[in-house]
Design an enzyme around this catalytic site. Structure first.
Site, PDB file in Angstrom:
ATOM      1  N   GLY A   1       4.589 110.006  13.793  1.00 42.14           N
ATOM      2  CA  GLY A   1       5.826 110.902  13.280  1.00 42.14           C
ATOM      3  C   GLY A   1       6.000 110.137  11.785  1.00 42.14           C
ATOM      4  O   GLY A   1       6.929 110.878  10.966  1.00 42.14           O
TER       5      GLY A   1
ATOM      6  N   ARG B   1      13.997  98.821   9.372  1.00 45.41           N
ATOM      7  CA  ARG B   1      13.831  98.620   7.767  1.00 45.41           C
ATOM      8  C   ARG B   1      14.260  99.674   6.897  1.00 45.41           C
ATOM      9  O   ARG B   1      14.463  99.537   5.902  1.00 45.41           O
ATOM     10  CB  ARG B   1      12.263  98.039   7.451  1.00 45.41           C
ATOM     11  CG  ARG B   1      11.977  96.700   7.652  1.00 45.41           C
ATOM     12  CD  ARG B   1      10.457  96.330   7.067  1.00 45.41           C
ATOM     13  NE  ARG B   1       9.506  97.031   7.912  1.00 45.41           N
ATOM     14  CZ  ARG B   1       8.326  97.080   7.138  1.00 45.41           C
ATOM     15  NH1 ARG B   1       7.933  96.618   6.104  1.00 45.41           N
ATOM     16  NH2 ARG B   1       7.347  97.729   8.047  1.00 45.41           N
TER      17      ARG B   1
END
Length: 450
Positions: free
Chosen positions: A104, A15
């Site tokens: 992360g 995305r």
């Protein structure tokens, strides 16, 4: 107790519409995953393992720039968060201590929050999960509590209507003894709506084995995850708001706070003044009482007490300004030390150089440090006076109390107290300018006639 960080960073980030791994996109001047490293530093971890996806080599290269201890392992298939953590088993084989699982792409987990998770572990919890009260729970996993104990975590897809009404949600952050964590993961199944191995299911496995699970809560803002460019932009705005507020509370004057941009690791001492439109890149320390004037850009540098930078100055990596040094408008400093009280006030490039205390560098000075292959150093002594438009062809030394005449090209050392003069002899030709322009205008008129 020794600790290990496990950072999950294998998401493809489709995305983000990017060819780069999601965790390498920058927030506050540093890659997303580096925020997890900075938060986890509170534990002073002995081991750091980062789980990467298809671009593991690229992630590993960048990760080693931040901490060479980082070991990157590959998650070839995306079979869920439990499967991702399982990929670190070999890397952490034999490790005795706690493991903390971070993400992360979740950059705002605070050190204080992780400290509270460590306290819960020290208080007897075998598994500690980080949760948050969600204003809008959406599709987050829900924490099902029984008093102070955590019974289980249920993913939204698998939750009943009653469970979906719960507002205490799962962040995904986990702390547990390393060996216990891998034993619990070995007991996971993928019998759920997504067909994945959920890390969150270790809570039920733990309880079935008579272990204690607890939840520690944090503010929802800490759990913000980055999935799109819009998320990244919103996170940057939030980070800048926090950094500006932190600076103001620490006694820093921000003349126009909304125009100043910090890096995640920027340090500015009290009673410093930051004027409008200043940008801090990574690895900048500004000591107390310094002044950074408008439209300056700083990265990888150190500015000492009482120093003045700008306006319109650029400090690049390796720039070191001593007390009361002055770097003025349209000056660039790179990999150079500017001594106490030295002045580099305008239109100058100082690279790979040392400038002694109280030296004065005239406008238009350039340290010619690069021969096309190698970089060379320039040394300018204390109280030296460098005349405007001096070209210092490195390697070269200018001694203490020495000077250069305006327009000099310095190609050899100048001894202390001496003057270096190196420019072409000037001639004045009376009437030559008038004759030259008359000739040129005639030639121009002749061309127009054709």
């Amino acid at each position: 107790m020794p600790s290990a960080l496990i950072i999950l960073a294998a998401g493809q980030g489709t995305r983000m519409n990017s060819d780069r791994p999601k965790v390498l996109h920058e927030l506050g001047g540093v890659p997303l995953f580096a925020h997890a490293l900075m938060a986890g530093a509170a534990f002073d971890p002995e081991r750091i393992v980062l789980v990467a996806g298809d671009n593991a080599d690229e992630v590993e290269t960048v990760a080693h720039d931040y901490d060479p201890r980082v070991e990157v392992v590959l998650q070839g298939e995306r079979l869920g968060t439990g499967h991702a953590v399982a990929q670190t088993r070999d890397a952490l084989a034999g490790f005795e201590g706690d493991a903390i699982v971070l993400y992360g792409d979740t950059p705002f987990i605070r050190r204080e929050t992780l400290d509270r998770m460590a306290e819960a572990r020290a208080g007897g919890a075998d598994v500690v999960i980080l949760g948050f009260e969600a204003a809008d729970p959406k599709r987050y996993g829900r924490l099902v509590m029984e008093g102070k104990e955590l019974r289980r975590i249920v993913e939204y897809k698998d939750a009943s209507e009653e469970e979906r009404a719960i507002t205490l949600c799962n962040s995904g952050v986990v702390a547990a003894d390393c060996e216990t964590l891998f034993d619990l993961i070995a007991g996971l199944t993928n019998e759920n709506a997504s067909g994945e191995y959920y890390l969150t299911d270790i809570v039920e496995v733990a309880r079935a084995r008579g272990l204690r699970a607890e939840a520690v809560t944090c503010d929802e803002a800490e759990t913000l995850g980055i999935n799109t460019r819009a998320d990244l932009a919103a996170a940057e705005a939030q980070l800048q708001a926090w950094k500006r507020d932190e600076a103001l509370k620490n006694g820093v004057t921000l003349v126009a706070p909304e125009s100043v941009f910090f890096s995640a690791d920027t340090v500015v001492g009290r009673d410093s003044v930051i004027e409008p439109h200043v940008v801090f890149g990574p690895d900048v320390t500004v000591e107390s009482g310094a002044r950074i004037r408008a439209f300056s850009h700083l990265e990888g540098c150190h500015v000492s007490t009482g120093a003045v930078v700008g306006p319109y100055a650029r400090l690049r990596p390796g720039a070191e300004l001593a007390e009361r040094a002055k770097v003025g408008n349209f000056v660039e400093i790179k990999n150079a030390q500017v001594g106490e009280g030295a002045k580099v006030n305008h239109l100058t490039y100082i690279g790979d150089a040392t400038i002694g205390e109280a030296a004065n560098i005239g406008a238009g000075t350039v340290t010619c440090n690069y021969d096309g292959v190698f970089k060379h150093r320039t040394e300018i002594g204390a109280r030296a006076f460098i005349g405007s438009d001096t070209m210092l062809v490195a390697p070269v030394k200018v001694g203490d109390d020495a000077m250069t005449a305006t327009g000099t090209v310095v190609t050899r050392d100048i001894e202390p107290g001496a003057m270096g003069v190196g420019r072409a002899r000037m001639e004045v030709k009376p009437g030559f300018a008038l004759k030259l322009f008359e000739k040129l205008r005639a030639k121009k008129a002749q061309k127009k006639g054709h």
